[in-house]
Design a protein around this motif. Structure first.
Motif, mmCIF file in Angstrom:
data_model
loop_
_atom_site.group_PDB
_atom_site.id
_atom_site.type_symbol
_atom_site.label_atom_id
_atom_site.label_comp_id
_atom_site.label_asym_id
_atom_site.label_seq_id
_atom_site.Cartn_x
_atom_site.Cartn_y
_atom_site.Cartn_z
ATOM 1 N N TYR A 1 1.771 21.029 -5.342
ATOM 2 C CA TYR A 1 0.067 21.190 -4.826
ATOM 3 C C TYR A 1 0.173 21.190 -3.104
ATOM 4 C CZ TYR A 1 -1.496 21.094 -9.464
ATOM 5 O OH TYR A 1 -1.640 21.636 -10.780
ATOM 6 N N GLY B 1 -9.186 21.394 -0.385
ATOM 7 C CA GLY B 1 -8.608 21.760 -1.606
ATOM 8 C C GLY B 1 -7.245 22.172 -1.483
ATOM 9 N N ALA C 1 -2.087 25.839 -5.681
ATOM 10 C CA ALA C 1 -1.023 25.713 -6.756
ATOM 11 C C ALA C 1 0.187 26.602 -6.289
ATOM 12 C CB ALA C 1 -1.516 25.604 -7.965
ATOM 13 N N ALA D 1 -3.169 24.965 -13.612
ATOM 14 C CA ALA D 1 -4.084 24.295 -12.233
ATOM 15 C C ALA D 1 -5.311 24.019 -12.532
ATOM 16 C CB ALA D 1 -3.677 25.576 -11.471
ATOM 17 N N CYS D 2 -6.051 24.823 -13.284
ATOM 18 C CA CYS D 2 -7.446 24.541 -13.621
ATOM 19 C C CYS D 2 -7.724 23.134 -14.417
ATOM 20 C CB CYS D 2 -8.224 25.755 -14.528
ATOM 21 S SG CYS D 2 -8.370 27.262 -13.422
ATOM 22 N N ALA E 1 -7.195 20.350 -11.707
ATOM 23 C CA ALA E 1 -8.304 20.250 -10.863
ATOM 24 C C ALA E 1 -9.578 19.518 -11.613
ATOM 25 C CB ALA E 1 -8.588 21.616 -10.118
ATOM 26 N N ILE F 1 -9.361 24.750 -5.652
ATOM 27 C CA ILE F 1 -7.842 24.882 -6.381
ATOM 28 C C ILE F 1 -7.580 26.495 -6.004
ATOM 29 C CG2 ILE F 1 -8.676 25.039 -8.823
ATOM 30 C CD1 ILE F 1 -5.415 23.494 -7.592
#
Ligand code: C2E
Ligand code: MG
Ligand code: MG
Ligand code: MG
Length: 285
Positions: free
Chosen positions: A44, A56, A59, A97-98, A101, A110
């Motif tokens: 990240y 933010g 990724a 990634a979701c 986050a 993200i």
């Protein structure tokens, strides 16, 4: 002519090509097992306002294979794209990634990179909707990064996909801006939320006087089109000072922070739910 020149060449190159083909297949084979063997990981990298406030993270995919060591995305992403592996891999990245986050205490953005192949899969908007629902991530926190190469093929189809994505409430950013062929006409046609100035322009700020003019122009373009502008690859304080002075909205680069496992940014994203729970268990003991 081909025959006379070709013979010797064949003798010299055939084993070479053979070798390359074999290496390529081996790489493909290893990559196809990477997900199930837990060899993929996300790094990240923070994105910050010109003031320094982190807004933010992007990724970035990492592949560590026990035999090969760390393999660069510049090497394995093209292989994934040509072999079709980019679809399951890209889906893994999006979901991971979701999910990550969604676990942050702070509602930061993200950003996830999309390959043109993923983008042109009609199923993509459905997949994105599914992943948002499954992870509980607020759609406006997700930003999908596409490169200009995405937009080449079919204008009508590209517009339709972008609109389907935007209808979900997610953001769309144009990555590596300025490296493609018709950047400007794409900006006219598509409702991007953000333009990412390619890092080559930032890295050449010192040596190439044209870079400053181009960066300035892109910042003005973003302002005129109501699109955020972020500079990629910011490495030095001089670059930061220049970008700030020119009114660049956001920054990303080693100067702000390197791509790292999220643990390195635990303080920035806020405590994870798991850790809070862990702490609770501890205090009760
Ligand atoms: P990108 O999306 O333009 O990502 C930015 C690249 O610049 C990353 O390289 C990042 O590590 C690097 N970078 C960031 N700050 C600096 C800096 O200050 N200086 C320099 N020199 N470099 C910086 P990385 O991680 O090697 O990724 C390379 C490319 O691979 C990405 O370019 C993206 O196109 C692709 N990629 C990475 N992860 C994914 C993914 O999950 N899916 C897809 N489809 N592509 C990905
Ligand atoms: Mg990117
Ligand atoms: Mg980029
Ligand atoms: Mg790139």
């Amino acid at each position: 002519r081909a025959k006379t020149g070709g013979r010797g060449m064949f003798r010299a190159f055939e084993p070479e090509m053979d070798k390359r083909l074999r290496e390529r297949r081996a790489l493909e084979r290893d990559l196809s097992a990477a997900i199930s063997r837990n060899e993929l990981q996300l790094s990240y990298q923070p994105q910050a306002l010109a003031s320094g406030e982190i807004t933010g993270f992007e990724a970035l995919l990492r592949w560590h294979n026990p035999e090969r060591g760390q393999v660069s995305p510049a090497v394995f992403i093209p292989v994934a794209e040509e072999s079709g592996l980019i679809n399951p891999i890209g889906e893994w990245v999006l979901r991971q990634a979701c999910r990550e986050a969604a676990s942050w205490a702070r509602p930061l953005q993200i950003a996830v990179n999309l390959s043109p192949i993923q983008f042109h899969d009609d199923h993509l908007p459905v997949l994105v909707a599914q992943v948002l629902q499954e992870t509980g991530l607020a759609p406006e926190r997700l930003e999908l990064e596409v490169t200009e190469s995405v937009l080449f093929d079919d204008l009508a189809r590209t517009t339709s996909t972008l609109q389907r994505l935007k209808a979900l409430g997610v953001k769309v950013a144009m990555d590596d801006f300025g490296t493609g062929y018709s950047s400007l006409s794409y900006l006219q046609a598509f409702p991007f939320d953000k333009i990412k100035i390619d890092k080559s322009f930032i890295s050449q700020l010192d040596e190439n006087v044209n870079s400053a003019a181009i960066i300035r122009a892109v910042i003005g373009l973003g302002a005129g089109l109501s699109m955020d502008v972020i500079a990629e690859g910011v490495e030095t304080a001089d670059q930061l000072v220049f970008l700030r002075k020119e009114g660049c909205h956001s920054l990303q680069g080693y100067l702000i922070g390197r791509p790292q496992p999220i643990e390195a940014y635990a303080d920035q994203v806020g405590r994870f739910e798991k850790r809070v729970r862990g702490a609770r268990v501890k205090t009760h003991r």
